[in-house]
Design an enzyme around this catalytic site. Structure first.
Site, PDB file in Angstrom:
ATOM      1  N   GLU A   7      -1.362  36.036  32.406  1.00 46.62           N
ATOM      2  CA  GLU A   7      -0.943  37.367  31.959  1.00 46.62           C
ATOM      3  C   GLU A   7      -1.860  38.473  32.473  1.00 46.62           C
ATOM      4  OE1 GLU A   7       0.119  39.424  27.684  1.00 46.62           O
ATOM      5  OE2 GLU A   7       0.832  37.419  28.105  1.00 46.62           O
ATOM      6  N   ASP A 103       0.481  34.626  27.747  1.00 47.20           N
ATOM      7  CA  ASP A 103       0.193  34.397  26.333  1.00 47.20           C
ATOM      8  C   ASP A 103       1.273  33.519  25.709  1.00 47.20           C
ATOM      9  OD1 ASP A 103      -2.146  35.742  26.298  1.00 47.20           O
ATOM     10  OD2 ASP A 103      -1.490  37.390  25.021  1.00 47.20           O
ATOM     11  N   TYR A 311      -6.537  32.232  19.540  1.00 43.30           N
ATOM     12  CA  TYR A 311      -5.485  33.202  19.867  1.00 43.30           C
ATOM     13  C   TYR A 311      -5.216  34.157  18.697  1.00 43.30           C
ATOM     14  CZ  TYR A 311      -1.041  34.999  21.626  1.00 43.30           C
ATOM     15  OH  TYR A 311      -0.033  35.818  22.063  1.00 43.30           O
TER      16      TYR A 311
END
Length: 693
Positions: A7, A103, A311
């Site tokens: 990303e 992600d 995350y």
């Protein structure tokens, strides 16, 4: 050749380092039969209407609603995007297999699939790298467990529906309200009324709260208390709305003895806090330190990319079973930072309860926890957030807090009283939050001496005059909580968990929604508070369709997107509903006319308004509706036509002069006539320049 698409550049570098791929090229890193490239977040977006048909560059009601039969993609017009996309496109067309390393969530999936579509590489074999952490061990484990990319087709379908529905509602409603009302109040430059599927209901919540505070009229009340042995006892009946009734009881017990009639002690167990998801982390940091949701997300994202936490964009407060064996190791690594706190724990026998480990409560990502990697080089915001995540993680494994709650009942001349006191027996997990708990305890608890049943003695009764308090303005903490629960104010963890399916927005987007409202000048910060501006109030008054500003409707749409993620709802059905809704909104809005045969509907209960001798009121007054509209505002006498317009359309399109200034009159969400500053383009801090009317 395998191509990995990350990303952002930093994640691509982390992956390349773990895979021992070192040859740096322009826009990618290659080696060992693999090329690792990157996006800059979103590279690809949906085309503007003018790209489908040049005639649509001009904003007009005749072209609305515009819903493309098939949505088309284009590159985002940012510096460097064209060049980087050409690199990705060339690599993808040469690839035998493409690995998605964006992600691991809805938006990450959309970034990857939109790139794939614009590269015309959707038929190539794809695999999915699903990362919960960016530590080398986590990256290696994820590459050993690559998934078939098409296992995530439902996630992509939900992401695409979110993107396209936001486009349909936002673009059509923004054009409609801007063309129809952009010059309301006689402003010169046309105001861009920005509408969004999610942002507008959030604005409506803030406006409604602020209106309720303005409308609030405090009511006096009286409380009967007495002091016996330095302990304050409260009368067990309701507080008094009139002082005379309270005075009767006060006189009844004055100079009469006070007797203890009952003592009940109960043990209370307070469970350790659950781990953080993003929203509860943002709320806690805002409450304790005043950081905005956007700043907290940015700090947590930085900590994730530095490999210090897992995350961040998660909606789960639980860990999955497969993570359980790694927890003692993480706590052991944290000993260098928190030796005393972790020494209390038996790392060989940690209490893995259902409040911590529950696979059924983990979908895309587990709760935010430290990775065990020792942090270094943290900014002030990152340090605050890291400390909060680490403390919450350690506390989750601490013993319960044991308290004795004692209730003492007393009586004086037949008038009953009660006092409560709390004694902490075992602080347990609360020892980690000493400062916070001490502040709460000082405000809420009193220490009780030892009382005996039937003891009596003198006391000091008194009356305390008080007044009711208005609702509180939203802070980012309370607004995030209301967004998570689709407009409902819920503090209970289990209830909040049940309402998550219908939350407004997602953990990943809520901070951006608040920032968008701030940038449009629809709301503003006042210290920790979020308050609506005149522009925000004006927009909510202009919007006649209740669904466009309904948190519940937006929550229902979010629930349907989650059903699409789980393959429980057909995406076509959802998009058909969105298209039908926007067509109805514009059709009904265009057909709306003032009805001269009626005054209008009550803003509080919806019943018809009738004219009285001196004012206008709700026809449901016998049922308790208290709405009354005086035909005068700040010295301005309102005509019968103006009353009709206010009651039917909630806003007068032509300004009136108050104290020699032009002002807009609206009927607030609470039914109060308010005067606002004239909406004007220069009062908007930021506006979109694309296809500006």
């Amino acid at each position: 050749m395998k191509v990995v698409i990350a990303e952002k550049p930093s994640v691509a570098r982390d992956i390349a380092e773990v895979l021992d791929i070192k040859s740096k090229k322009k826009g990618y890193i290659e080696g060992r039969g693999c090329a690792i490239t990157w996006a800059f977040g979103h590279l690809v977006t949906l085309q503007e209407p003018g790209e489908y048909d040049p005639a649509l560059k001009r904003w007009s009601l005749e072209t609305l609603p515009f819903v493309p039969e098939t949505f088309k993609l284009t590159l985002i017009k940012n510096r460097g995007v064209d060049e980087q996309f050409k690199v990705i496109e060339t690599l993808c067309q040469q690839a035998d297999e493409i690995i998605c390393a964006t992600d691991a969530g809805r938006e990450g999936e959309l970034i990857f699939r939109y790139i794939l579509a614009l590269c015309n590489c959707e038929d190539k074999p794809i695999r999915r790298l699903w990362l919960n952490s960016l530590t080398p061990d986590a990256i290696q484990e994820a590459f050993k467990d690559l998934k078939d990319g098409h296992d995530y087709d439902a996630l992509y379908a939900a992401a695409r529906c979110r993107s396209e529905s936001d486009w349909i509602v936002g673009l059509n409603a923004t054009r409609y309200y801007t063309v129809r009302h952009g010059r309301i109040g006689g402003s010169g430059d046309r105001v861009l009324w920005s509408i969004g599927r999610v942002q507008t209901p959030v604005l409506a919540m803030i406006v409604e709260r602020d209106d309720a505070i303005l409308q609030f009229r405090p009511q006096l009340f009286w409380e009967l208390t007495t002091r016996y042995r330095e302990v304050v006892f409260k009368y067990t009946g309701k507080r008094f709305e009139k002082p005379e009734k309270a005075q009767v009881l006060l006189e009844k017990i004055t100079d009469q003895p006070f007797a203890i009639t009952g003592i009940v002690a109960k043990e209370k167990k307070e469970q350790p806090p659950q781990l953080f998801d993003l929203t509860t982390l943002q709320r806690e940091i805002n409450k304790l330190h005043g950081l905005s949701a956007a700043d907290t997300l940015a700090a947590t994202q930085n900590l994730y990319e530095k490999k210090f936490v897992t995350y961040p964009r998660t909606d789960s407060r639980y860990l999955s079973k497969d993570l359980q064996p790694r927890i003692p190791q993480i706590l052991s690594q944290l000993k260098t930072l928190r030796p005393e706190e972790i020494a209390v724990l038996n790392l060989a026998k940690l209490p893995f309860s259902k409040r911590i480990i529950d696979d059924t409560k983990v979908s895309d990502h587990h709760a935010i926890i430290p990775t065990g990697v020792a942090p270094r080089g943290l900014s002030a915001h990152e340090q605050l957030v890291y400390e909060a995540i680490t403390t919450q993680f350690i506390a989750a494994f601490y013993p319960v807090c044991l308290k004795n709650i004692t209730t003492v009942n007393g009586v004086s001349n037949g008038v009953p009283f009660e006092a409560k006191g709390t004694q902490v027996v075992e602080p347990g997990w609360t020892a980690l939050f000493a400062n916070k708990k001490q502040a709460q305890d000082a405000a809420e608890e009193q220490t009780l001496p030892v009382f005996t049943h039937d003891e009596t003695g003198p006391h000091e009764p008194s009356l305390r005059e008080g007044k009711t308090s208005p609702p509180k303005h939203f802070t980012e903490n309370s607004l995030l909580g209301a967004m998570e629960a689709a407009g409902k104010l819920v503090e209970d963890d289990s209830l909040r968990e049940a309402l998550k399916e219908r939350g407004i927005g997602t953990p990943a987007t809520r901070a951006a929604i608040i920032e968008t409202l701030l940038s449009r000048n629809y709301i503003q910060r006042d210290k920790k508070q979020l308050r609506c501006t005149d522009m925000g109030r004006c927009l909510i008054a202009l919007i006649r369709d209740p669904l466009l500003k309904s948190p519940e409707m937006t929550g229902e749409w979010e629930e349907k997107l989650k059903q699409i993620e789980r393959s429980q709802l057909d995406p076509g059905e959802f998009m058909g509903g969105i298209s039908g809704y926007i067509r109805t909104l514009i059709k009904n809005g265009t057909a709306e006319r003032l009805d001269p045969g009626r005054w209008g509907s009550c803003p509080l209960c919806g019943k018809e308004v009738v004219k009285g001798k001196r004012a206008y009121g709700c026809s449901g007054w016998k049922d308790g509706c208290e709405f009354v509209l005086e035909p005068e505002c700040k010295g301005i006498a309102l005509t019968a036509k103006q009353i009709q317009v206010l009651l039917q359309q909630r806003i007068l399109p032509q300004p009136v002069r108050i104290e020699d200034e032009p002002r807009m009159l609206i009927l607030s969400t609470q039914g109060m006539v308010m005067d606002l500053g004239l909406p004007a383009a220069e009062r908007q801090k930021k506006v979109e320049k694309t296809d500006r009317p």
